[in-house]
Write an enzyme that holds these catalytic residues in place. Structure first.
Site, PDB file in Angstrom:
ATOM      1  N   GLU A  27     -15.023  85.260   5.084  1.00 21.31           N
ATOM      2  CA  GLU A  27     -16.027  86.283   4.924  1.00 21.31           C
ATOM      3  C   GLU A  27     -16.281  87.382   6.008  1.00 21.31           C
ATOM      4  O   GLU A  27     -15.564  87.054   7.114  1.00 21.31           O
ATOM      5  CB  GLU A  27     -17.501  85.524   5.048  1.00 21.31           C
ATOM      6  N   ASN A 174     -24.076  85.337  -4.931  1.00 17.16           N
ATOM      7  CA  ASN A 174     -24.004  84.326  -3.881  1.00 17.16           C
ATOM      8  C   ASN A 174     -25.231  83.798  -3.372  1.00 17.16           C
ATOM      9  O   ASN A 174     -25.969  84.651  -3.062  1.00 17.16           O
ATOM     10  CB  ASN A 174     -23.031  84.813  -2.734  1.00 17.16           C
ATOM     11  N   GLU A 175     -25.687  82.636  -3.275  1.00 22.03           N
ATOM     12  CA  GLU A 175     -26.833  81.979  -2.938  1.00 22.03           C
ATOM     13  C   GLU A 175     -27.844  82.996  -3.356  1.00 22.03           C
ATOM     14  O   GLU A 175     -28.710  83.227  -2.301  1.00 22.03           O
ATOM     15  CB  GLU A 175     -26.692  81.765  -1.201  1.00 22.03           C
ATOM     16  N   TYR A 241     -23.557  71.926   3.489  1.00 23.24           N
ATOM     17  CA  TYR A 241     -22.926  71.755   4.720  1.00 23.24           C
ATOM     18  C   TYR A 241     -23.363  70.507   5.450  1.00 23.24           C
ATOM     19  O   TYR A 241     -24.433  70.122   5.380  1.00 23.24           O
ATOM     20  CB  TYR A 241     -23.462  73.063   5.804  1.00 23.24           C
ATOM     21  N   GLU A 297     -18.747  76.631  -0.680  1.00 21.60           N
ATOM     22  CA  GLU A 297     -19.085  76.587   0.760  1.00 21.60           C
ATOM     23  C   GLU A 297     -19.304  75.094   1.026  1.00 21.60           C
ATOM     24  O   GLU A 297     -20.126  74.600   0.459  1.00 21.60           O
ATOM     25  CB  GLU A 297     -20.132  77.459   0.899  1.00 21.60           C
ATOM     26  N   GLN A 346     -15.164  78.297   7.332  1.00 17.16           N
ATOM     27  CA  GLN A 346     -14.272  79.232   6.779  1.00 17.16           C
ATOM     28  C   GLN A 346     -13.123  79.224   7.262  1.00 17.16           C
ATOM     29  O   GLN A 346     -12.687  78.743   8.194  1.00 17.16           O
ATOM     30  CB  GLN A 346     -14.941  80.554   6.816  1.00 17.16           C
TER      31      GLN A 346
END
Ligand code: AHR
Length: 492
Positions: A27, A174-175, A241, A297, A346
């Protein structure tokens, strides 16, 4: 000491482990793209067309199958037209999500596609729904993939690229429940239906459309998206996460307690429950499992390194992260019928990174080494593995001491074993059926301190070593997994 039993039956195959679960994510965030990958052609750091050679060389060894770009949250405020054409003319913008720094757009579509070519990886482009338009998204696809005469294809040619690129994977936002527009699932489902209509397949370029999926355990999001839009998607994403201390107080990457170790292992194992529960909802609407779950992610996200920009999400990486990576891959393998892609967050210098850089220096993290050790499972046939091991208890919670998976490819059976216990070895008796044990080799990554890491002063503190602490007894293999270790065995 009583041995834990593991039965591996190489004659029982259970589907293919899609190589794309070993995907990465880069990103425009902190020092991932700029400094970490892109230094520019005039940099004193040795580079290939602007991409630093040390990082490129290291990443190439991972056989990265797919790379997601440009975000993340950045994707929903990225306007791709600002990132093409002569670099000196490109528009500058503020990266409001990540540190409020100036983004000069020097790394844009052409540079990303070049990086993918150098890495021999498939691009996964994430489009902008939150602050973009249908036209903008549609024209991006035309720019990249249209073969022939069209306004966008002509512009691409003027910018130096005659042939269209192949773009298989395209994310529509995204999100969108959060940084991508704070939408309700019903609203996003409608937008998804609309935007994806104009993500066209030009010529023989067939796009695999990925809808923005749920955050962690937001099962309602999955329910609504599947109910309202599953017929128009190929993949649905999921983000999860590991934050040992929770999102608002994540805890240090390096200076953590025994309790935080336990919590990290427990939370890594939780990925299995999430996949199962989201997968059950997907099964309701898609019993054939046509739609892929795309965990685009994942990783362990801690507090930033002291003294670094809080918006840059730069963190160190220890043996704890090696375990989190190994455990997560074993879970993905177990769910290979539904999970067809995953992208760790990432690739460089951000969250659970493969490599860290400091000016012209680079180090490989423990996570990098697990990706390298596990790459043998890419596109391999998962084989049956029955694990009967004890649990570790802390507070009122438990997690298994060992996580494992096995696959076979090109006549080799590969078994991956993680001992999540930071204090004790795990003694296993592996009953290996249908496997020739005359030539078994092993590799291990482990450490004697739970926060052992590689630093720029000592970059090879932890790395894989040959592992020989096992004994073959007929069709049984007796093995002691040292505390906090990730091991791969290959039977040829
Ligand atoms: O990976 C960092 C950020 O985490 C991404 O930009 C966003 O999608 C997620 O919240």
């Amino acid at each position: 000491m009583e041995k834990n039993k593991v039965v591996v039956n190489a004659d029982v195959t259970q589907g293919t482990i899609n190589k794309n679960i070993y995907g990465q994510f880069a990103e425009h965030l902190g020092r991932c793209i700029y400094e970490g990958l892109w230094v520019g052609e005039d940099s004193a750091i040795p580079n290939t067309k602007g991409i630093r050679n040390d990082v490129l060389g290291a990443l190439k060894k991972l056989d990265i199958p797919v790379l997601r770009w440009p975000g993340g949250c950045f994707a929903d405020e990225y306007h791709w037209k600002d990132g093409v054409g002569p670099r000196e003319n490109r528009k500058r913008m503020v990266n409001t999500h990540w540190g409020g720094v100036v983004e000069n757009n020097h790394f844009g579509t052409h540079e990303f596609m070049m990086l993918c070519e150098l890495l021999e990886t498939e691009p996964y482009i994430n489009g902008n729904v939150g602050s973009g338009t249908v036209q903008e998204m549609s024209e991006w696809v035309e720019y990249m993939t249209f073969n022939g005469e069209s306004p966008m294809a002509n512009w691409r040619k003027e910018n130096g690229r005659e042939e269209p690129w192949k773009v298989k994977y395209f994310g529509v936002g995204n999100e969108n429940w959060g940084c991508g527009g704070n939408m309700r699932p019903e609203y996003y489902a409608d937008l998804y239906r609309r935007f994806q209509t104009y993500v066209r397949d030009y010529g023989d370029n067939k796009i695999y459309r990925i809808a923005g999926g749920a955050n962690v355990d937001d099962y309602n999001w999955t329910e609504v998206l599947m109910r309202e839009a599953s017929h128009l998607m190929d993949g649905l994403s999921l983000h999860y996460y590991v934050h040992p201390g929770g999102f608002w107080d994540k805890g240090s990457a390096t200076n953590f307690s025994a309790d935080e170790w336990d919590e990290s292992m427990y939370k890594a194992m939780y990925m299995g429950e999430l996949i199962e529960k989201h997968g059950t909802i997907m099964d309701k609407y898609d019993p054939e499992k046509r739609i892929g779950m795309i965990v685009d992610e994942w990783g362990a996200w801690y507090a930033v390194e002291p003294g670094t920009n809080p918006g840059f999400l730069y963190q160190q990486n220890t043996i704890r992260d090696a375990l989190i990576a190994g455990v997560t891959f074993n879970i993905f393998h177990d769910n290979c019928d539904r999970v067809v892609m995953a992208n760790i967050a990432q690739m460089v210098n951000v969250i659970q990174a493969m490599v860290l850089t400091e000016e012209d220096k680079m180090l490989l993290t423990p996570t990098y080494h697990v990706f390298e050790m596990y790459k043998v499972h890419q596109d391999a046939e998962k084989v049956s593995l029955d694990l009967n091991v004890g649990n570790l208890a802390y507070g009122d919670k438990t997690y298994p001491q060992v996580s494992a998976s096995a696959s076979k490819k090109d006549g080799v059976v590969n078994i991956s074993l993680c001992n999540l216990d930071k204090d004790n070895a795990a003694t296993l008796a592996l009953d290996l059926r249908g496997i020739d044990l005359s030539n078994v080799t092993g590799r291990i990554i482990t450490a004697s301190e739970m926060n052992a890491m590689n630093t720029f002063e000592n970059p090879e503190n932890i790395k894989p070593e040959a592992f020989t602490s096992f004994e073959v007894n007929g069709s049984q293999l007796d093995i002691d997994l040292p505390p906090m270790s990730v091991i791969t065995l290959a039977a040829k």
